[in-house]
Design an enzyme around this catalytic site. Sequence first.
Site, PDB file in Angstrom:
ATOM      1  N   GLU A  96     -15.907   6.082   5.485  1.00 35.59           N
ATOM      2  CA  GLU A  96     -15.127   5.450   6.555  1.00 35.59           C
ATOM      3  C   GLU A  96     -15.181   6.341   7.792  1.00 35.59           C
ATOM      4  OE1 GLU A  96     -10.997   5.171   5.378  1.00 35.59           O
ATOM      5  OE2 GLU A  96     -11.029   7.152   4.495  1.00 35.59           O
ATOM      6  N   ARG A 149       0.833  -1.210   0.000  1.00 30.92           N
ATOM      7  CA  ARG A 149       0.000   0.000   0.000  1.00 30.92           C
ATOM      8  C   ARG A 149       0.868   1.261   0.000  1.00 30.92           C
ATOM      9  NH1 ARG A 149      -4.449   0.465   4.643  1.00 30.92           N
ATOM     10  NH2 ARG A 149      -2.674   1.098   5.889  1.00 30.92           N
ATOM     11  N   LYS A 158      -2.712   6.919   1.155  1.00 31.29           N
ATOM     12  CA  LYS A 158      -2.524   7.243   2.571  1.00 31.29           C
ATOM     13  C   LYS A 158      -1.489   8.357   2.644  1.00 31.29           C
ATOM     14  CE  LYS A 158      -2.137   4.832   6.980  1.00 31.29           C
ATOM     15  NZ  LYS A 158      -3.242   5.493   7.642  1.00 31.29           N
TER      16      LYS A 158
HETATM   17  N1  PMP Z   1      -9.131   4.708   7.074  1.00 28.38           N
HETATM   18  C1  PMP Z   1      -8.258   5.657   7.406  1.00 28.38           C
HETATM   19  C2  PMP Z   1      -8.524   7.054   6.965  1.00 28.38           C
HETATM   20  C3  PMP Z   1      -7.138   5.342   8.159  1.00 28.38           C
HETATM   21  O1  PMP Z   1      -6.261   6.302   8.491  1.00 28.38           O
HETATM   22  C4  PMP Z   1      -6.937   4.007   8.584  1.00 28.38           C
HETATM   23  C5  PMP Z   1      -5.796   3.607   9.471  1.00 28.38           C
HETATM   24  N2  PMP Z   1      -4.632   4.144   9.256  1.00 28.38           N
HETATM   25  C6  PMP Z   1      -7.859   3.043   8.202  1.00 28.38           C
HETATM   26  C7  PMP Z   1      -8.950   3.421   7.447  1.00 28.38           C
HETATM   27  C8  PMP Z   1      -7.677   1.604   8.598  1.00 28.38           C
HETATM   28  O2  PMP Z   1      -6.670   1.012   7.825  1.00 28.38           O
HETATM   29  P1  PMP Z   1      -5.709  -0.113   8.402  1.00 28.38           P
HETATM   30  O3  PMP Z   1      -6.579  -1.230   8.844  1.00 28.38           O
HETATM   31  O4  PMP Z   1      -4.860  -0.482   7.246  1.00 28.38           O
HETATM   32  O5  PMP Z   1      -4.967   0.492   9.528  1.00 28.38           O
END
Ligand code: PMP
Length: 288
Positions: free
Chosen positions: A184, A52, A151
Amino acid sequence: MALKIWLNGSLVDEADAKVSVFDHGLLYGDGVFEGIRVYNGRVFELDAHLRRLYESARAIRLPMAMNRQELADAVRTTVKANAITDGYIRLLVTRGIGTLGLNPFVCKESCLIIIASRIQLYPEELYEKGMKVISATTVRNHPLAVPPQVKSLNYLNNILAKIEALDSDVPEAIMYNHEGYVAEATGDNVFMVRTGIVYTPPVEAGSLDGITRAVVMRLAIQEGLKVVEKNLTRCDLYICEELFLTGTAAEVIGVVEIDGRVIGAGTPGPITRLLREKFDNYARQEEK
Ligand code: PMP
């Protein structure tokens, strides 16, 4: 104990881990990052996190100074140097040192930082009782603006929603996309249960392709549950039987109230509990 920080190819003392005020990560939020867990001395889902990260970097045309294998080694070296067996890694790549102008291509070298530290957890009580959330009025970034799949170091969109949550005395907010569908939470993915079926919005609804989300979907299927990726509305969340969030830091956490409306029986439901337990066992297992 002072930490050893990985900074551009070597480990330095925390006090010496400094970046320039001309770094575009600071000036413009120009860069990408990952948050990764360490469980029982193992870096959890490192390959998925690195994939990612490299995809995020590629999306914003940010060159990486190392290949994935070298970066994986650097992550493990940093974890070891800080004797972390259970903790949290913050891995970030900034555009590097440039000028006061926006142009990213004047930045000659990206800057790579790895911090391996302990983790600040939500209190255990919150997992038992479940958390309250609100619906944010701040709309999740449009996919043609800052793509939510990237991200990036620019988290202002999420921070504005987080401020709304904190102003309402709750820890999290649900963010909706420009079409009104659930995207989300500010730092977690969203799941709901209705008639025993587990639903989560598709990534195209404006969420990060969460690593915890993927693991939880896999574990749910293994438990014989039906998992459906589908656009969800605020109303769907109001009438669901269970609601929970997933993320690297929060793991799996039940939501028991949204916008003042109680969900299910007002405590984390059976599927939420089951998936939390399965996730816990999977993440902390001794051998894979
Ligand atoms: N959405 C956002 C905006 C995030 O910052 C995160 C965590 N960093 C997630 C979802 C969850 O992703 P992950 O399970 O890969 O930590």
